[in-house]
Design an enzyme around this catalytic site. Structure first.
Site, PDB file in Angstrom:
ATOM      1  CG  HIS A  62      -0.465   0.108   2.533  1.00  0.00           C
ATOM      2  ND1 HIS A  62      -0.272   1.326   3.140  1.00  0.00           N
ATOM      3  CD2 HIS A  62      -0.095  -0.822   3.444  1.00  0.00           C
ATOM      4  CE1 HIS A  62       0.187   1.129   4.366  1.00  0.00           C
ATOM      5  NE2 HIS A  62       0.315  -0.158   4.577  1.00  0.00           N
ATOM      6  CD  GLU A 193      -3.007  -1.504   5.214  1.00  0.00           C
ATOM      7  OE1 GLU A 193      -2.958  -2.547   5.887  1.00  0.00           O
ATOM      8  OE2 GLU A 193      -2.715  -0.380   5.702  1.00  0.00           O
TER       9      GLU A 193
HETATM   10 CO    CO Z   1      -0.350   0.799   8.808  1.00  0.00          CO
HETATM   11 ZN    ZN Z   2       0.854  -1.018   6.448  1.00  0.00          ZN
END
Ligand code: CO
Ligand code: ZN
Length: 327
Positions: A62, A193
């Site tokens: 992410h 994320e």
């Molecule tokens: Co994190």
């Molecule tokens: Zn992470």
């Protein structure tokens, strides 16, 4: 290591990943066959393989980091805010933060909350507030900010506000130039994320891989009185067995471990009792996707001073490249 520093310094809270995405895209220019940015902002770099029995492998890291978002500016110009992702108030009071437009602020706390763990709504941001008009001229509702502070690399240690997960982004970018073109590799830099693995599901749905590997930070159990956990900083790449969001595919997990052994890459096995990664969303996408994880042992995750070992990060690069080339 300049690239790691560069990636970690960029501001990119969840939902505002443009700057980090553009940087990664520029860094990958000429190193892959195809570049896709989807509607959510996930960046997918494709490098094609040509083995007759090739597999399609998605690697996810992410791009976003935790931050804060402005929800109210009071009549004196003090700013109230919500958390974007897993921000803990004990890390906030007295900290400097930086808005995406470059404005700096300090997080203050209401006086009566000072000696306890403050609630988020007792904190405020001060950008040098003298009047609401002056603050409104530069900050508005919905503006986001992240921790500030230089990324420091000294010997084997790196300290930064956003090793979670720019260290993962760095590992994917470094691995890109080590691929042998056996398999089709989809290096996926996901969005959002930190607010609930939102980007990874959409990306996994469209990539539809045979295997997926999430690369992210993991906790360690090696600081004073830390909760019991076998992962240590400096002891190698962590091969994920489980976290709160996933039980990794047994074949893939064992393949990663055997690959580390075959190639003499330092590794350790990871069970993270708390917290999850993109793997948690990816493995339950479509009819299910065989998913594993390679993690960077990291101390003080989600604080302004996350700490990791350069040799662990390098081990993750070696291990990821070997797995993608041999699977
Ligand atoms: Co994190
Ligand atoms: Zn992470």
């Amino acid at each position: 290591m300049e690239l790691l520093k560069h990636l970690a310094q960029i501001s990119g809270p969840s939902g505002a990943e443009d700057m980090i995405r553009n940087t990664i895209k520029a860094e990958a220019a000429g190193k892959c066959d195809e570049v896709i940015t989807d509607a959510l902002g996930n960046l997918i770099l494709i490098k094609k393989g040509d083995a007759p029995n090739k597999k399609k492998i998605m690697v996810a890291a992410h791009m976003d980091e935790i931050g804060i978002i402005v929800k109210h500016i009071d009549k004196n110009g003090f700013i109230r805010f919500c958390a974007v992702g897993g921000v803990e108030t004990r890390h906030l009071v007295g900290r400097r933060i930086s808005f995406l437009n470059g404005i700096s602020g300090v997080i203050g706390c209401e006086e009566e909350e000072f000696n306890k763990k403050p609630a988020l709504d007792k904190l405020f941001i001060d950008v040098g507030a003298l009047s609401a008009e002056k603050v409104n001229a530069k900050i508005k509702i919905g503006d986001m900010a992240v921790f500030c502070g230089d990324t420091v690399i000294k010997e084997d240690t790196v300290i930064s506000k956003a090793l979670d997960n720019r260290a993962g982004c760095y590992i994917l970018l470094k691995t890109l130039s080590k691929l042998n073109r056996k398999n089709d590799i989809y290096m996926t830099f996901t969005v959002q994320e930190e607010v609930g693995v939102r980007g990874a599901g959409a990306a996994a749905y469209s990539v539809e891989p045979d295997y997926a590997i999430a690369v992210d930070v993991t906790d360690t159990g090696d600081t004073p009185n830390a909760p019991v956990m076998d992962v240590q900083m400096g002891a190698g790449a962590a091969v994920k067995i489980m976290d709160r969001s996933v039980l990794c595919d047994a074949y893939l997990r064992n393949f990663i471990i055997e690959t580390a052994k075959r190639n003499n890459i330092p590794y350790q096995t990871e069970i993270m009792a708390d917290g999850g990664t993109d793997a948690g969303r990816i493995h339950i996408t479509r009819g299910g996707i065989k998913t594993g994880g390679i993690s960077i042992p990291t101390r003080y995750i989600h604080s302004p001073s996350e700490m990791a070992s350069i040799s662990d990060i390098n081990a993750c690069i070696e291990l990821l490249a070997a797995v993608l080339n041999e699977l």
